[in-house]
Design an enzyme around this catalytic site. Structure first.
Site, mmCIF file in Angstrom:
data_model
loop_
_atom_site.group_PDB
_atom_site.id
_atom_site.type_symbol
_atom_site.label_atom_id
_atom_site.label_comp_id
_atom_site.label_asym_id
_atom_site.label_seq_id
_atom_site.Cartn_x
_atom_site.Cartn_y
_atom_site.Cartn_z
ATOM 1 N NE ARG A 21 3.394 22.578 38.283
ATOM 2 C CZ ARG A 21 4.536 23.149 38.189
ATOM 3 N NH1 ARG A 21 5.016 24.007 37.169
ATOM 4 N NH2 ARG A 21 5.428 22.995 39.267
ATOM 5 C CB ALA A 81 17.442 27.985 27.911
ATOM 6 N N GLY A 121 19.822 36.331 26.957
ATOM 7 C CA GLY A 121 19.314 35.504 28.326
ATOM 8 C C GLY A 121 20.208 34.584 28.774
ATOM 9 C CG HIS A 168 2.236 26.652 40.580
ATOM 10 N ND1 HIS A 168 1.896 26.550 41.505
ATOM 11 C CD2 HIS A 168 3.182 25.902 40.059
ATOM 12 C CE1 HIS A 168 2.679 25.487 42.070
ATOM 13 N NE2 HIS A 168 3.863 25.324 41.327
#
Lengths: 639, 253, 242
Positions: free
Chosen positions: A331, A45, A41, A267
């Site tokens: 949220r 991060a 990935g 959200h």
């Protein structure tokens, strides 16, 4: 059931990270090049970890299924990144950021991790600024801040409505530098399909080249998963089309515990669904709630256009119910409030599936220019999708799955329970508890990648000095390759009648209905009956066309959806097991008289970690008790 | 709405390709262009065919993964819009839509509408960064950046790397992409120490893959983020200055 | 798919003289084209202005021709300065053409053999910018003819060395030659219309405040040059000068 040890260092919370950094083993600079590290990935991060580990001198291999590292979905984050700089002099501090994040997470996160996150938040801003991230500036040339949901201080740094893009480009550029220096080897269009274990520790991965279908093994001393979140289990979410659970699910199947899978964030400000063929939901940054006011008509049968409804017949429900936070309520709170309005049939729009987010007051107060400067690109995006001009008519918004707080269980060092296997960013479960505050995802991804993992990984690696990685012709790799190949061949050979998407869409409907904003025991039980049935049908009746040795998006999707089925089941089981309401997890059985979430701090103050026991066998349940030494547990109130 | 699609199909890198026609019936005008392709593909799979392969991901116009030539316009003819943000209401019932991959020697077709854009990564790797290791940064507010400079840097940094500029250019030049990346860093105080070395490295890497600029301005029109060709002028000047400057004696600025 | 970093597979440092290495870059070639273009534009403007003397009668223009040869006055031998200018001009012209040729080849290669199926509908590129190659070639051939016609006299049967006025009239009285001059000057107009604007981009002279003036300047300069140059064959054909 076992109790998990998070290896949180002893001592006062302020000193834990500092002391731990001193206590951990180090790898000396000359020895670093003897180590191989695999990172899966290239989002915030992954890219930041790869760059930093490369800078330190490790040999890093980094894999992405995109054509370029810069395309990871971190790029779509809009609003900003939090840091406890207190540049605005409004009383912010590391402790306050820590406190807000624990409270925002509804007291279901690990205190020590959150404190560390708040502690390194300031360094992230320094690092990104030095890398040339064009953060918004004041006229004096210093950094600008804005406020965000769930906080009463302005601590959010931003780059227009494209903060995620700019931070990712910063990390990507740092990564590109290490690639050019030869410290990092980049594999693009390569999807990880298996984690390989040898003698109980992670020693490598099996990947598939998406262009020619070639399956290959890569070995290393440690494997880091930075593969993001799994909200695409809902089919319609704000995540990118390719976001999936495969990497962490493969790791889970190999023994890594999956923590809090049911904690998913819905959200509040997304563009409502318009029709059946829709593939994806689009987020409108939470920052819009700084200036927009949310309302629905008081009368459920009101069919007038938004601008024709007089002020007295509008219900600004967030301002009414939560006067002190108003439109900036966190949220989970504002999503549930919107859901209640729609359940009361007061929704707006052709499908009555939205609420208004109205900028007319802000435009009158500040002028159109100011609003355009702040949110121009978001307004433009809204206009493209809906064909309505938000400068003239209020936006219509609706909650949508957006972020998964759950993920692989990791200890304080970000290592899973499988030695040598790390999970960072959204792929782990660690910092956000049951609900993530706005502008904290970017902070966590970069904290893990730049400032936490590079220290903690050395503590593990130090023990493996002068031990060569397991060679890729070892039987553990051969077996894994065969397993991957067999699975792909199986998917291609079913040749049934239904497309992968039709299964995914159906799974998504089950999940959003029973494991979405509100969950109930009967609903979850129903889902737990329907999902395995659908999964079995998938394995009998899916149709995947094309071949294995070519670019084949159907085959990619099929593999991912197959894993989503298993994850979906675990999410429902986790939601069923958690007999309380907290953050993103709302059980209708557990609510106050006013309809707010009701936690059970006596029996449920723990992390649920699930251990794979085999296909179609329920996972074993483990717990990590959560102890709150610094933050007093309280009913979250944003009133 | 009912449409006819004429789509480039190619089995793999270096393989011959051809146009094929597909009917797309009953498409919702509220669909995005890529959702329309999803519908066509789902029907192809139902019929046992191989779907049309195209690159896409975020579908919010920010990741830069998608991008095809639509009736001769990169990302279609709506200005400042990526393919995923183009909606079918911009087309008329009965339209015939020709969909082609980006074309340039530097970006060969990998499959159907997918091209290899890795030269863009090579350009960044050549110098599209500020060399700062993690941990060594000073406090962020120690580096004041004049707001106008921060704004123009951000204008350039908005580039999503979709390569529409290269696809649009009659010379297949990569100047708008490269200059946007350069302007992003070269306009900021943090970018000064490496400004000229960066410019030389990135420009010369760009020239290994792509053509040269003849100042048509097609790239700016095609750019989904409407990035200005003023950046190209800035890049040209920095390159020439870099070549004439004694960087050891004069410092970088 | 594996990808590798640039620095690993970069060729060793090029061991060629600096100027050649510089010229290898496309951006540098464009810069050189802009600079040589400025020289050529300056020449074109001076040429057109000087030729205006034809309207003041034979003595004026013939004297002007003689004055060019005596440039530098008593300081340099006769025609030497003129030759230096001619050589400089030829060099600018040659390098302008070579750079254009070389960039065209690069661009054709970069574009590849497979073209788009749908004919491009250009949005920003105008007729002038897209026809630079062709207008440039027309101007090149015209310049050769123009030299043969009025400098060397090879295509002008009534050529008398030193009698500028007579040569000019003798040449422009022929209808096909006048037509050729008109066509060629229109091509030149197209060429400099894009060239004047484009050179600011190529050298990187760029400022939001005056960017719009680059277009105005290109139009203004082109209009003056084209109108001035067209006036000579038209005036001869109409009998205004004879």
């Amino acid at each position: 059931m076992t109790t998990l040890d998070a290896k949180v260092p002893a001592g006062p919370i302020q000193d834990k990270w500092t002391n731990h950094r001193f206590d951990m083993k180090l790898v000396n600079p000359a020895n670093k090049r003897k180590y191989e590290i695999i990172i899966i990935g290239t989002g915030l991060a992954g890219a930041s970890a790869a760059a930093t580990l490369g800078e330190l001198g490790y040999n890093v291999k980094v894999f992405t299924y995109h054509d370029s590292p810069r395309r990871a979905h971190s790029i779509a984050a809009q609003g900003g990144i939090n840091a406890a700089k207190n540049y605005t002099n409004d009383g912010d501090s590391i402790y306050r950021l820590f406190y807000d994040t624990v409270k925002g997470g509804d007291y279901r996160s690990r205190e020590a991790n959150v404190y560390r996150l708040a502690e390194v938040s300031n360094e992230i801003i320094d690092q990104c600024t030095a890398q040339g991230v064009p953060f918004a500036r004041e006229y004096g040339g210093l950094l600008d801040n804005r406020s965000f949901g769930g906080a009463q201080v302005s601590r959010t740094f931003y780059a227009r409505g494209q903060t995620g893009q700019q931070l990712l480009l910063g990390a990507y550029q740092a990564l590109a530098r290490q690639v050019s220096l030869g410290n990092v080897k980049l594999f693009n269009r390569s999807e990880m399909l298996e984690v390989v274990l040898h003698e109980g520790r992670a020693v490598g991965v099996v990947v598939r080249d998406l262009i020619n279908g070639e399956i290959s093994s890569h070995s290393a001393h440690a494997v880091v998963l930075a593969t993001g979140g799994y909200c695409n289990v809902f089919f319609l979410s704000t995540m990118a089309m390719a976001c999936n659970t495969t990497a962490i699910w493969r790791a889970h199947r190999k023994g890594a515990f999956f923590a809090n899978p049911s904690y998913t964030q819905i959200h509040p400000t997304c563009i409502p669904v318009h029709d059946e063929f829709q593939s994806k939901l689009t987020l409108m940054s939470e920052s819009l709630r700084n200036d927009g006011r949310i309302w629905v008509p008081i009368d459920p049968d009101d069919t007038r256009a938004a601008n024709d409804i007089p002020e007295s017949e509008r219900d600004y429900y967030l301002e009414r119910i939560y006067p002190s936070f108003g439109n900036l309520a966190p949220r989970d709170v504002s999503s549930r409030a919107a859901m209640r309005m729609i359940d009361e049939n007061r929704g707006v729009g052709p499908l009555k599936n939205g609420v208004y987010l109205d900028f007319s007051d802000a435009i009158n107060r500040l002028g159109k220019d100011v609003i355009e400067a702040r949110y121009g690109n978001l307004f433009e995006m809204y206009e493209r999708i809906t064909d309505e001009d938000p400068y003239d008519v209020p936006m219509r918004i609706y909650p949508a799955p957006h972020y998964s707080m759950g993920g692989l269980w990791v200890d304080y060092n970000l290592m899973t329970n499988v030695p040598g296997l790390y999970a960072i960013g959204e792929a782990n479960f660690s910092d956000h508890g049951a609900n993530r505050l706005g502008a904290s995802a970017l902070m966590q991804g970069l904290a893990d990648g730049y400032f936490v993992l590079p220290y903690t990984i050395a503590d593990y690696l130090a023990d493996w000095l002068n031990v060569k990685p397991v060679p890729t012709d070892h039987e553990v790799f051969k077996e894994a390759e065969q397993e991957v190949d067999g699975r792909l061949k199986q998917l291609l050979s079913i040749n049934g009648t239904r497309t992968v998407d039709s299964f995914h869409r159906e799974l998504g409907k089950i999940m959003i209905e029973y494991c979405g904003l509100a969950r109930s025991k009967p609903g979850l039980e129903k889902a737990l009956a329907e999902i395995p049935a659908l999964r079995d049908e998938f394995w009998k009746n899916v149709r995947v066309t094309g071949t294995e040795d070519n670019y084949n998006s159907e085959l990619q999707k099929a593999g991912r959806v197959a894993d989503f089925f298993e994850l979906a089941e675990l999410m429902c089981r986790d939601a069923l097991e958690r007999e309380e309401s907290c953050g993103g997890h709302f059980r209708v059985e557990h609510q106050t008289e006013e309809g707010e979430a009701k936690r059970d701090d006596v029996d449920q103050a723990h992390v649920s970690a699930w251990e794979w026991k085999g296909f179609n066998v329920p996972q074993a349940h483990h717990k990590e008790p959560l102890e709150f030494e610094n933050v007093a547990l309280a009913q979250r109130s944003y009133k | 709405m009912d449409l006819t699609l004429k789509v480039w199909r190619q089995d793999g890198p270096g393989k011959p390709g051809e146009f094929r026609e597909y009917e797309a019936k009953g498409i919702s005008p509220d669909s995005s262009f890529l959702e329309m392709l999803d519908v066509v593909n789902e029907r192809l799979v139902e019929a046992g065919d191989v779907p049309i392969e195209f690159d896409h991901d975020c579908r919010e116009g920010i990741c830069g993964t998608c991008g095809v030539m639509i009736n001769g316009h990169p990302h279609g003819d709506q200005k400042g819009t990526a393919t995923c943000q183009l909606h079918m209401r911009k087309f008329n019932d009965g339209d015939r839509i020709v969909i082609e991959p980006w074309r340039a020697t530097g970006m060969p077709v990998m499959r159907d509408l997918i091209v290899d854009r890795s030269p863009l990564d090579r350009i960044i790797e050549a110098g599209g960064y500020i060399s700062v290791n993690t941990g060594g940064a000073p406090d962020a507010n120690l580096i004041p950046v004049p707001k106008p400079a921060a704004e123009s840097s951000m204008d350039a940094a908005a580039c999503i790397g979709c390569a529409a500029c290269i696809a649009a250019c009659p010379n297949s030049a990569g100047q708008l992409f490269t200059s946007a990346k350069l302007a992003h860093l070269n306009l900021l105080p943090q970018g000064q120490p490496e400004r000229y070395a960066r410019t030389i490295a990135m420009v010369e890497t760009m020239e290994e893959f792509f053509g040269s600029c003849t100042n048509h301005g097609e790239c700016e029109e095609a750019c989904p983020k409407s990035i200005s060709i003023d950046n190209i002028a800035l890049m040209n000047r920095d390159y020439i200055v870099a070549k004439f400057k004694d960087r050891r004696k004069a410092g970088q600025r | 798919m594996t990808t590798t970093g640039r620095r690993q597979d970069t060729k060793p440092a090029r061991r060629v003289p600096w100027i050649i290495e510089f010229y290898r870059s496309d951006v540098a070639k464009k810069w050189i084209m802009a600079l040589s273009g400025v020289i050529l534009l300056g020449y074109i403007a001076a040429h057109m202005l000087g030729n205006m003397k034809v309207y003041f009668g034979p003595e004026e223009i013939n004297h002007y021709g003689e004055a060019l040869r005596e440039l530098g006055g008593d300081l340099v031998p006769k025609t030497h300065l003129l030759w230096i200018m001619r050589i400089g001009l030829t060099a600018a012209f040659a390098i302008h053409i070579h750079a254009a040729y070389s960039l065209t080849r690069t661009n054709l290669k970069a574009r590849g053999r497979v073209r788009y199926d749908v004919p491009r509908e250009y949005l920003a590129a105008n007729y002038a910018s897209r026809t630079m190659r062709w207008s440039g070639v027309i101007v090149l051939f015209f310049v050769l003819f123009h030299l043969a016609d009025l400098t060397w006299g090879t295509t002008n049967p009534d050529f008398i060395r030193g009698d500028v006025y007579n040569n000019l009239i003798a040449s422009f009285e022929r209808v096909p030659v006048a037509a050729l001059y008109i066509v060629a000057n229109l091509a030149l107009g197209l060429h400099i219309l894009h060239g004047v604007w484009s050179l600011f981009q190529s050298v990187g002279a760029n400022n939001e405040v005056y960017n719009k003036w680059r277009r105005y300047l290109a139009w203004g300069f082109t209009a003056v040059i084209v109108l001035g140059n067209l006036s000579f064959p038209i005036a001869v054909q109409l009998g205004i000068i004879s």
